[in-house]
Scaffold this active site. Structure first.
Site, short mmCIF file in Angstrom:
data_model
loop_
_atom_site.label_atom_id
_atom_site.label_comp_id
_atom_site.label_asym_id
_atom_site.label_seq_id
_atom_site.Cartn_x
_atom_site.Cartn_y
_atom_site.Cartn_z
CB CYS C 85 -0.96 -0.06 1.19
SG CYS C 85 -2.36 1.04 1.02
CG HIS C 202 -3.60 -3.64 3.36
ND1 HIS C 202 -2.54 -3.02 4.00
CD2 HIS C 202 -4.31 -2.65 2.78
CE1 HIS C 202 -2.61 -1.70 3.80
NE2 HIS C 202 -3.67 -1.45 3.06
CD GLU C 204 -0.96 -5.52 5.97
OE1 GLU C 204 -0.83 -6.10 4.86
OE2 GLU C 204 -1.16 -4.30 6.07
#
Ligand SMILES: Nc1ncnc2c1ncn2[C@@H]1O[C@H](COP(=O)(O)OP(=O)(O)O)[C@@H](O)[C@H]1O
Ligand SMILES: [Mg+2]
Lengths: 79, 726, 225, 79
Positions: C85, C202, C204
């Site tokens: 990002c 993302h 994560e």
């Protein structure tokens, strides 16, 4: 001395903001519009009375930070 | 400078109040002092019209660590974990500049929460706009939504829930309420009460500009045609600086350098300094030339009244200045000792060693005006709707009309503009009855929801107040949380108007009764009066923000149907109350009669049993029944899930419209696996809970026996189309 | 494996990525942007967020910080670098990756779970995925509209340097499944040596079924050898 | 006809962007800087050959969409 920097997107770079603004304005009934491109503008006040030196310094700022030279053009003016 | 009548009025002070100021000072005030009185004595800071009524609210309970009176409320969720939360209005600034108004509203409420030592873990909002066809609504809506997102996304705190409503009553006065929820260690909570004399008073954060001078008095006055000219410099939010301020404060809070800390919110430096020393029965002396300023030639008046954002005031323990300074410098923030606490019990303002103003703290705080304003009880409508007089319409058409209306349409287009997932602990995002946030590194979660019902409150303030607390409580129950406490934002019209004051008093009575009965205390809140223009006041709009606990994160649940062939049970009695319903509003524009009554005993019994069933793992999905009644709630469970429903015709209530669209309270819809049905029924019966088996889940269609059969994907599309066409 | 997460003022996914790395057994360290040396690491991560508020151009100011020079050195000597990002935006600003990320085509911030197709599994970052696997991953950005010049685009295609593309549930890559206007639906790219990956989604956020799903796990486990 | 619109923040309105850019440039060693304010810039191509009419139309666009009159000032120039 006060200078301005005007930053514009290079010709062949997509301008999503300009595009949306154009559409919105046409929807508002402004059909005369041919194109609109959005850029950035800076007003810089610098401790330097010599214009040539001032422009040179501002030019450095542009190169180092203010402008992404890959996609943007810029021009410096005295205010 | 002579204090003229015009100056007094411009400061929003009444002549009587000005006389009182002279008496308290024993002399004429100067302009700076007038400014300070006006900031402290206005409605927003002094709560002069609401205080005597707010005192009646229940604020205590086993779960409460800190009730109203601090920057935010604090509750206990076990294992040394505390949740700190509050809601606040930013209505007037958002009407003037929607993006910045909403953004700074979010910034302000976040500071209230982290000033107490909490790391913010969730943001919520309640936003109310005028009719979608009003010429200002669209740009206000877009501005507010992007402002809320702009701030929350940048600072990196998930915006997880909220409500968005449209009603012409807000045409000239929108509501923007923001709520923040934070997590702290119970033994590491910071308060705003100053202690000790000669302690350093420290200014940290952004520099002071001329932003929002007199913002608090603006929030305490009605709008009129000239408001747009009188407006002060608009406050611009800087979420990046707030992020630095947040991290710097939390870093300093690891140690015990702080005696007291308070954010500079409404009335900036004035209210933060006065409130801290007032609580500690001390005085304070400020050297204003030390205040970090953004603009040249700022006067003491401007510095004291500026509402520049992203600033805090801290009172430090002796000898901690250098330690603290290093932390703030690491985060590139200003850190200046601007004064000290004194035992004079005065606010003493010096500028270049000259005393520019001196006011007894008591005069600003405890001796601020307090009004027991006249109020009248609402004349309650005796009208009862006669369904026979209304055109008969098809049930499916009526449902579609509701689902495609602005108020009931899916709000994904809003929530997709908010980062809901940052921080990695959001286990239920927007879209269900309440959002769920896991406590970081723990096996437990909290659930949060905000709710309001302006139409109900307008027609019957007492029932409306009671109902909204119950609905909020129900929303938490429906996701399997034990409701613990609430915060509230009371948005009302002009309190000098007896009817409006009556709406306020009666709503509060309703809120109080429900909170007491449900052991759901109020731990923080905010009052916003003078919402209206030129004598046109908004509908009374109390907004309730609730927090509940889910002690085992694994047990989370939401409203989306999970399986084929499960049983659907409706808990709670259906009487078919249609007055004030969405059915009438959306289909016939009829807004009449009284809202459904709320039986607190049923509410509690039903809720506690549903909570128990969820805790035992016997429920696949759950949803509370609210606006729009049974049929809308059922559609919501089907839309966006993979399954539809096959629902029977009612066995008892004969009128189908009443049965499907009635908004009777205290009801839940539960999806139950075949194998669990026996257990569930046994528990329901053992607790004497009224329930009905109303159907099954099936693939693809939402079907009511012999009445309608619609593809759920079509319903989903209908529910999602409003904004795209707007 | 040792990892370092670079933290800028305004980074806000730094904790999230640290949680993911630790869960996957990385020995992780957080590196404040004012540091001038990097500890020896196998993986450097530049996390998401709004470094310096993203006020000038997203990633521009972070791209000038002192620690970035160290990241560039490490990257040039072959260290694995992952930018997610805002991290991707920073990598383009430093020139470690070519192209740039413009405003989303609708000019709005977008947060939602989107479908992503794994375009190349021959890299240290994607080895554990299946070829053409479809993932569901969360995006959250204002400026994810990838743009680059013709020449570089050709190179990306020819050399197989596109890591992920936005697609629909069935894997079809079309305009309709392009959330932000990215050129050819590009969601993530490698540098020519494939030791650097920049991506807008993302991973994560997708490591835990309670919160979302586990479609991001293989990105991290690919890196553990 | 091509016109430009330069949009600047009103005096006294906080400019978070300018602030960060100023800090960064000073950190990069450019200490002569006194202040920097960031604004917006548009290049508009409009189907209108009469300058007065063109300016009037662009002025309308500014009022309706391009400029937030509460916090921004603007000026229109011929390119
Ligand atoms: N402005 C908003 N911000 C965040 N979430 C919102 C907003 N408006 C609506 N929502 C979400 O949409 C869903 C439906 O809202 P609402 O109909 O008010 O729910 P309920 O009736 O259960 O209180 C909720 O999950 C709510 O959190
Ligand atoms: Mg609900």
């Amino acid at each position: 001395m006060k200078l301005s920097v005007t930053v514009t997107l290079k010709k062949d770079v997509l301008d999503p903001q300009g595009k949306v603004v154009l559409n919105t304005l046409s929807n508002l009934g402004m059909n005369e519009l041919k194109s609109i491109r959005q850029g950035k503008y800076f007003e810089i006040d610098i401790n330097e009375t010599d214009e040539i030196k001032a422009v040179k310094k501002v030019d450095q700022m542009c190169q180092k930070l203010l402008v992404n030279l890959i996609i943007e053009d810029y021009k410096i003016d005295k205010l | 400078m002579e204090i003229t009548k015009k100056i007094i009025e411009k400061h929003g002070l009444k002549i009587e109040e000005y006389k009182n100021i002279k008496k308290l000072l024993n002399r004429d005030p100067n302009l700076l002092e007038i400014g300070i009185f006006s900031a402290m004595w206005n409605e927003h800071c002094s709560y002069k019209s609401s205080k005597i009524h707010l005192k009646k609210l229940p604020t205590k309970g086993k779960q409460v660590i800190q009730g109203p009176g601090e920057n935010a409320g604090v509750i206990d969720i076990g294992d040394n974990d505390a949740i700190i939360f509050k809601i606040e209005s930013h209505n007037h600034p958002s009407y003037i500049e929607p993006y910045q108004g909403a953004a700074t509203g979010v910034g302000g409420i976040l500071r209230d929460v982290f000033t107490m030592g909490a790391r913010p873990i969730a943001l919520l909002n309640s936003i109310h706009f005028g009719s979608p066809s009003h010429h200002k609504t669209k740009s206000l809506l877009n501005g507010v939504v992007s402002g809320i997102g702009g701030y929350g996304n940048c600072i990196g705190i998930p915006t997880v829930a909220g409500e968005t409503k449209f009603n012409e009553t807000y045409n000239e006065n929108i509501l923007v309420n923001a709520m923040a929820v934070g997590h702290a260690k119970k033994d590491k909570i910071f308060y705003s009460k100053a202690k000790g004399v000669n302690k350093s008073v420290v200014y940290v954060g952004s520099k002071t500009g001329r932003d929002g001078i007199h913002g608090a008095s603006m929030a305490s006055a009605e709008f009129n045609e000239n408001s747009e000219e009188k407006k002060p410099t608009v406050q611009v939010g800087d979420p990046f600086t707030e992020k630095l301020l947040l991290e710097a404060c939390l870093e300093l809070m690891k140690d015990d350098s702080i005696i007291a800390i308070q954010d500079m919110g409404a009335a900036g430096l004035t209210s933060s300094s006065v409130e801290m020393v007032s609580k500690g029965a001390l005085g304070i002396e400020l050297d204003l030339e030390k205040v970090p300023c953004r603009e040249e030639n700022m006067t003491p008046y401007e510095m004291m009244l500026s509402e520049s954002q992203e600033r805090m005031l801290i009172i430090l323990e002796d000898g901690k200045e250098e330690y603290a300074r290093k932390i703030f410098e690491k985060w590139d923030l200003d850190f200046v000792v601007i004064g000290k606490t004194t035992n004079s019990k005065n606010l003493t303002l010096k500028f270049n060693n000259k005393i520019e103003g001196q006011i007894p703290i008591d005069a600003l705080a405890n001796k601020a005006p307090l009004y027991d304003r006249k109020w009248v009880r609402k004349k309650i409508s005796k009208k009862k709707l006669d369904l026979r007089k209304i055109k008969k319409i098809n049930i499916e058409d009526a449902l579609i009309k509701i689902l495609s209306s602005p108020n009931h349409s899916n709000k994904n287009w809003i929530t997709e503009q908010f980062d809901q997932m940052v921080m990695g602990d959001t286990s239920q995002r927007s879209g269900s009855d309440a959002a769920i946030i896991r406590i970081h590194n723990k096996d437990k979660s909290i659930a949060v929801s905000v709710d309001s019902s302006a139409d109900y409150c307008k027609s019957h303030p007492f029932t409306g107040g009671k109902q909204i607390v119950c609905e909020n409580w129900r929303n938490l129950i429906a996701v399997g949380a034990k409701p613990l406490a609430i915060t509230n934002c009371l948005n009302f019209g002009n309190p000098e108007n007896q009817e409006i004051m009556g709406e306020f008093v009666e709503c509060l009575e309703g809120i109080k009764e429900a909170c007491e009965f449900l052991d759901y205390p109020v731990v923080s809140g905010n009052v916003s009066f003078y919402n209206g223009t030129n004598k046109k006041n908004i509908f009374p709009t109390p907004v309730i923000g609730g927090v509940g606990l889910i002690s085992k994160s694994k047990k989370k649940i939401n409203h989306k149907l999970k399986n084929e062939n499960s049983y659907i049970i409706l808990v709670g009695k259906t009487f078919g109350h249609l007055d004030q319903s969405c059915y009438l509003k959306e289909n016939f524009s009829i807004i009449e009669g009284n809202p459904p009554d709320t039986n607190l005993q049923n509410e509690k019994n039903n809720g506690e049993l549903v909570f128990k069933l969820i805790k035992l793992g016997l429920i696949r999905s759950a949803h509370d029944v609210s606006n729009g009644g049974l049929i809308v709630a059922l559609s919501e469970m089907a839309m966006g899930s993979e399954y539809g429903l096959k629902i029977d015709k009612p066995k008892k209530l004969q009128n189908l419209i009443e049965y499907f669209f009635g908004e009777d309270q205290g009801r839940y819809i539960l999806e139950i696996n075949k194998d669990d049905l026996n257990k569930v029924e046994k528990l329901l019966k053992a607790s004497n809970i009224y329930y009905e088996m109303i159907g099954f889940t099936q693939r693809k269609y939402f079907e009511i026996d012999g009445i309608m059969k619609t593809d759920i994907n079509d319903l989903f599309k209908i529910n999602n189309q409003w904004y795209n066409k707007y | 494996m040792k990892s370092s997460v670079i933290v800028f003022p305004g980074s806000n996914c730094d904790r999230d990525i640290a949680v993911a790395l630790e869960k996957m057994q990385f020995k992780n360290q957080m590196i404040w942007h004012k540091e001038t040396t990097l500890p020896k690491s196998d993986l450097i991560v530049i996390p998401g967020g709004f470094s310096y508020g993203d006020y000038l151009r997203s990633g521009a100011i972070a791209g000038k910080s002192s620690i970035i020079e160290e990241v560039i050195k490490a990257a040039n000597s072959g260290c694995l670098v992952l930018g997610i990002c805002n991290g991707f935006q920073i990598l383009t600003e430093t020139g470690l990756l070519n192209g740039t990320l413009l405003r989303n085509k609708n000019l709005k911030f977008i947060n939602k779970d989107i479908n992503l197709k794994v375009m190349n599994i021959n890299s240290k970052f994607t080895a554990k995925y299946k070829a053409n696997q479809i993932l569901k991953i969360n995006i959250a950005h204002n400026e994810g509209n990838y743009f680059t010049d013709r020449k570089h685009l050709d190179e990306l295609n020819k050399e197989n340097l596109i890591a992920f593309k936005y697609c629909d549930e069935k894997g079809i890559i079309a305009n309709k499944s392009n959330p932000n206007g990215s050129l050819e639906n590009i969601a993530g790219i490698f540098n020519s040596k494939k030791n650097i990956l920049g991506m807008m989604p993302h991973p994560e956020r997708m490591i835990d079924n309670l919160i979302s799903n586990t479609d991001g796990v293989n990105l991290f486990s690919s890196l553990i050898n």
